[in-house]
Design an enzyme around this catalytic site. Structure first.
Site, PDB file in Angstrom:
ATOM      1  N   ARG A   1       4.533  -1.336  -4.485  1.00 48.23           N
ATOM      2  CA  ARG A   1       3.180  -1.102  -4.627  1.00 48.23           C
ATOM      3  C   ARG A   1       2.941   0.252  -5.427  1.00 48.23           C
ATOM      4  O   ARG A   1       2.012   0.849  -5.802  1.00 48.23           O
ATOM      5  CB  ARG A   1       2.547  -0.747  -3.005  1.00 48.23           C
ATOM      6  CG  ARG A   1       1.237  -0.590  -3.192  1.00 48.23           C
ATOM      7  CD  ARG A   1       0.546  -0.848  -1.627  1.00 48.23           C
ATOM      8  NE  ARG A   1      -0.980  -0.896  -1.597  1.00 48.23           N
ATOM      9  CZ  ARG A   1      -1.636   0.109  -1.215  1.00 48.23           C
ATOM     10  NH1 ARG A   1      -0.994   1.436  -0.632  1.00 48.23           N
ATOM     11  NH2 ARG A   1      -2.800   0.415  -1.162  1.00 48.23           N
TER      12      ARG A   1
ATOM     13  N   ILE B   1      -7.446   0.128  -4.982  1.00 49.77           N
ATOM     14  CA  ILE B   1      -6.443  -0.703  -4.572  1.00 49.77           C
ATOM     15  C   ILE B   1      -6.667  -1.064  -2.939  1.00 49.77           C
ATOM     16  O   ILE B   1      -6.614   0.111  -2.355  1.00 49.77           O
ATOM     17  CB  ILE B   1      -4.841  -0.144  -5.099  1.00 49.77           C
ATOM     18  CG1 ILE B   1      -3.865  -1.344  -4.377  1.00 49.77           C
ATOM     19  CG2 ILE B   1      -4.479   1.228  -4.240  1.00 49.77           C
ATOM     20  CD1 ILE B   1      -2.376  -1.061  -5.060  1.00 49.77           C
ATOM     21  N   SER B   2      -6.751  -2.290  -2.583  1.00 50.06           N
ATOM     22  CA  SER B   2      -6.900  -2.465  -1.370  1.00 50.06           C
ATOM     23  C   SER B   2      -5.739  -1.902  -0.524  1.00 50.06           C
ATOM     24  O   SER B   2      -4.656  -1.841  -0.676  1.00 50.06           O
ATOM     25  CB  SER B   2      -7.184  -3.970  -0.936  1.00 50.06           C
ATOM     26  OG  SER B   2      -8.237  -4.572  -1.727  1.00 50.06           O
ATOM     27  N   GLN B   3      -6.478  -1.749   0.850  1.00 50.50           N
ATOM     28  CA  GLN B   3      -5.222  -1.036   1.867  1.00 50.50           C
ATOM     29  C   GLN B   3      -4.395  -2.253   2.153  1.00 50.50           C
ATOM     30  O   GLN B   3      -4.607  -3.580   2.363  1.00 50.50           O
ATOM     31  CB  GLN B   3      -6.068  -0.958   3.258  1.00 50.50           C
ATOM     32  CG  GLN B   3      -5.154  -0.473   4.479  1.00 50.50           C
ATOM     33  CD  GLN B   3      -6.304  -0.284   5.519  1.00 50.50           C
ATOM     34  OE1 GLN B   3      -7.627  -0.398   5.548  1.00 50.50           O
ATOM     35  NE2 GLN B   3      -5.791  -0.024   6.719  1.00 50.50           N
TER      36      GLN B   3
END
Ligand code: SAM
Length: 218
Positions: free
Chosen positions: A41, A67-69
């Site tokens: 990530r 950026i999503s959790q």
């Protein structure tokens, strides 16, 4: 920027801890956890912010987007029940992190982003990491009819309603996962196409997404 693609012990260790945290938070699909454990990530962050990459938080990626959790990515992915070879439409490529997770599970991903800068960035970064998705620039609220039907559809931005065109582009037996609500909070919905005209809808937990903006959206 080749320097970005360095996966050293510190990041690998942080990623393992993130997987354990997601397990504690209720993610139980081992294949999904394995994919989270595999995709670096921090490659989606500027090096200055690598220390933030394995926290369970959303993070700005420019253009007012995030950026999503990791928990949200794992949660939506788990709901899709990805099988190897599934043709998946992803609406809201964003950083491309979710795209990589889907590809790790063996999906053939068609991903669409409306922000040109983000699109231009991901079409370079993902292939550089070895993820060759099918990238599109445009309004995904209408789906991508030219490549339909899809086994699975995932929407990674908050919608005001379920776009009819997405339902039409779902295979019979297919699953759509979409957060639906107002600008502040949305309920995660799973919609299964049980036959040509029948859809089964399941409402799940509450989330907070950036808005889905487009013709069949905000
Ligand atoms: N899964 C992505 C990630 O981890 O980076 C999530 C990205 S962000 C939460 C949602 C993305 O949806 C944003 O990049 C936004 O520009 C995009 N988006 C919003 N409306 C869209 C639309 N109609 N078509 C395509 N993309 C859209």
């Amino acid at each position: 920027m080749a320097y970005k693609f360095v996966d050293n012990y510190r990041e690998k260790g942080a990623r393992k801890k993130l997987v354990e945290l997601l397990r504690e938070r209720g993610i139980s699909d081992e294949k999904v956890l394995k994919a989270i454990g595999k995709v670096p990530r921090h490659f989606f962050f500027d090096e200055t912010f690598w220390s933030q990459a394995y926290k369970d938080i959303a993070f700005p990626i420019g253009e007012g987007q995030t950026i999503s959790q990791p928990y949200t990515v794992a949660y939506q992915t788990e709901l899709l029940h990805i099988q190897k070879g599934d043709k998946v439409l992803e609406i809201g490529t964003g950083s491309g992190y979710q795209t990589c997770i889907l590809m790790e599970l063996g999906a053939d991903v068609y991903t669409i982003e409306r922000q040109e800068n983000l699109y231009n960035h991901t079409i370079k970064v993902l292939p550089g990491m070895g993820y060759h998705a099918n990238f599109f620039l445009g309004d995904g609220s209408k789906g991508i009819a030219a490549h339909a039907p899809y086994s699975k559809i995932i929407v990674t931005a908050g919608a005001p309603f379920v776009p009819e065109l997405l339902l039409k582009q779902l295979k019979i037996g297919g699953i759509l996962v979409i957060p639906v609500g107002d600008e502040k909070t949305q309920k995660m919905l799973t919609v299964i196409r049980v036959s040509e005209n029948d859809f089964e809808k399941i409402e799940l937990d509450t989330f907070r997404f950036v808005p889905l903006v487009g013709d069949q959206a905000w």
